[in-house]
Design an enzyme around this catalytic site. Structure first.
Site, mmCIF file in Angstrom:
data_model
loop_
_atom_site.group_PDB
_atom_site.id
_atom_site.type_symbol
_atom_site.label_atom_id
_atom_site.label_comp_id
_atom_site.label_asym_id
_atom_site.label_seq_id
_atom_site.Cartn_x
_atom_site.Cartn_y
_atom_site.Cartn_z
ATOM 1 C CG HIS B 57 2.273 1.316 -0.609
ATOM 2 N ND1 HIS B 57 1.009 0.976 -0.207
ATOM 3 C CD2 HIS B 57 2.174 2.533 -1.207
ATOM 4 C CE1 HIS B 57 0.166 1.949 -0.561
ATOM 5 N NE2 HIS B 57 0.850 2.907 -1.160
ATOM 6 C CG HIS B 219 -3.591 4.236 -1.539
ATOM 7 N ND1 HIS B 219 -3.741 3.954 -2.866
ATOM 8 C CD2 HIS B 219 -2.281 4.530 -1.348
ATOM 9 C CE1 HIS B 219 -2.559 4.079 -3.471
ATOM 10 N NE2 HIS B 219 -1.664 4.423 -2.567
#
Lengths: 333, 333
Positions: B57, B219
């Site tokens: 991320h 995700h």
């Protein structure tokens, strides 16, 4: 083609409307012809610094307009040179009486159009110096180029020459600093995937699922070689050898190492690349004294990266560290 | 799978080696267990602020360690929760005697492991406050979540609570500011493409060439709905309605508008998105007083974006504007 756009023909205009809405403290945007202008331009007594080129390379150039960097940017359509008209408007808008430097990436259309704009400006009494960027070691001539292409070093030149202009150095000195950056900077890029120009609607080139292209240009122009994808350590080694041996960079040199993402590469991979660049240079006795890691000169959603090395001296270091306040690069203020 | 990596199992370690080499002025990196720690931690008398989560991320969270933001970040393997061990080490490393705040995104593994770490730290006499982020309006429960997921608001919380800690506000006050950010922030995301976790070697999900997923998680968890790709004005309208009507945000509200890229989306498209968000909010009488546009909380090379709105008051504005010096966010210094 899957993109976050409305109509392909409106992408650049709508992007610039977004820039105008987001950053009124930094820039004003003029439409038809499109120019992104520093909010407080012209700054009296300061050399004006402008650049431009096709859109699709954001944040370059519009994201680099602001204090300590560019005074104006001329965005063309995606991967298309801006017009002399845009460059002429930009030149007039940023002229604070000390002359204007044009930073021109070496692509045939950009060079021709900036020459015409410089002639128009000179005819109105504005002093103009043009500085060419041709730092790409990958190929000698290219699809849109006689001579080497202008790539990653452009970003560093805009920052460093911008700082020199902010110090109120005279026109010839700002141009000289910019030329030194071009002399001291070298780049090579690579791609894992192609990109799709909105108006074309299909990928610029095809690259098989297990291949990469080494030496790619920022518009997807052919590079040196296509080959199977290798571990990043080998990719960085190939590219770094080409860059380092070009000037050449030698043991004891201090450099700025710039690992640039092509737009679609995740940051986690750019840091893995940087780790390899760092190891490569350490083994050769070349010291990284500054670095820049991220997406700064991009090719739409292309996955890939470029490595730029810039040999640093005390003046370049001081100018690099000087405050900058733009949407795409900011520190010290 | 085409990625700029060596071996899949070494990606996180090598990325962190790159971070350590690139930013010794900002952070030190501890390995086994992996923790990114502010270079001058612990700062005596200052509340320590830590967060963590799966890698992939970036720049969140490691890129947000530094003055005015996080004191430490715990990077797990890609899309995998960090261990209690990492969080405990981080908590001890940043404790300057004023206690530690854990910023925890609402994923089952993160929540459980941060709870264990907090218990371990309390047993050693460190005061710990946990603040949950659950700002994603897309779905009520999710693949890895009981309740809403923690997404874009996390970035804003780390900045704002970081500024409060920098002012030496006491532990309860820093936690209260962080909780206010969660109460006032709402997000929704979307994806045009999937992403590939290096260890998996194949895309997390399949998305047909003409479809997008609205409400996607960071995700690749399923969102609200799959549909044909639409013009961005319609996409932004759908997402913004969901965000605005959740708190709800009302005419006269002042907001920070955060348009976040998922990692593979070019900046030119994010500004086109921002233009639409700006028009949408103007029509509802909601005033954008600050904005953030770029790739801050990403999902590897996923193409897509999220829209976060945070209702601002005078204290949040002051804390947002305060100086910050990290690799991923920097101004005022």
């Amino acid at each position: 083609m899957k993109k976050l756009i409305n109509k392909a023909e409106d992408v650049v205009r709508e992007e610039l409307q977004g820039v105008a809405a987001a950053h009124p403290d930094l820039v004003r945007v003029q439409f038809d012809p499109h120019v992104v202008i520093r909010a407080d331009a012209p700054v009296q007594g300061k050399v004006g610094l402008i650049s431009g080129g096709g859109s699709g390379h954001e944040p370059m150039h519009g994201g680099f307009v602001g204090m300590g960097m560019l005074d104006a940017a001329c965005p063309g359509e995606v991967f298309t040179s801006p017009t002399p008209d845009q460059m002429f408007e930009a030149t007039k808008a940023v002229n604070g009486g000390a002359g204007v430097v044009h930073i021109v990436k070496n692509y045939t259309g950009d060079v021709m159009n900036f020459e015409m704009a410089a002639d128009l400006a000179r005819a109105e009494g504005v002093e103009v110096e043009s500085v060419l960027v041709d730092d790409d070691v990958a190929v000698q001539d290219s699809l849109y180029t006689a001579g080497r292409r202008g790539v990653g070093t452009t970003v560093l030149m805009e920052k460093i020459a911008g700082a020199a202009a902010e110090e109120k150095r005279p026109l010839a000195d700002v141009a000289a600093v910019a030329r030194k950056v071009n002399d001291f900077g070298r780049t090579m890029g690579m791609a894992l995937t192609s990109c799709t120009v909105p108006a074309a609607g299909k990928p610029t080139f095809d690259l098989p699922e297990d291949e990469m292209e080494i030496g790619i240009g920022i518009h997807g122009e052919p590079g040196r070689e296509r080959m199977k994808v290798k571990p990043v350590a080998e990719i960085v080694e190939m590219m770094s050898v080409a860059v380092v041996e070009d000037i050449p960079f030698a043991s004891g040199d201090k450099v700025l190492a710039f690992v640039n993402g092509m737009g679609g590469t995740p940051l986690i991979e750019l840091y893995v690349v940087y780790n390899e660049v760092n190891k490569f240079l350490q083994a050769r006795g070349i010291e990284i004294v500054r670095n820049l890691i991220g997406n700064y000169i991009t090719s739409l959603e292309m996955q890939g990266m470029s490595i730029t090395l810039l040999k640093m001296d005390d003046d370049l270091l001081k100018l690099w560290d000087a405050p900058v306040k733009t949407a795409g690069m900011r520190w010290g203020v």
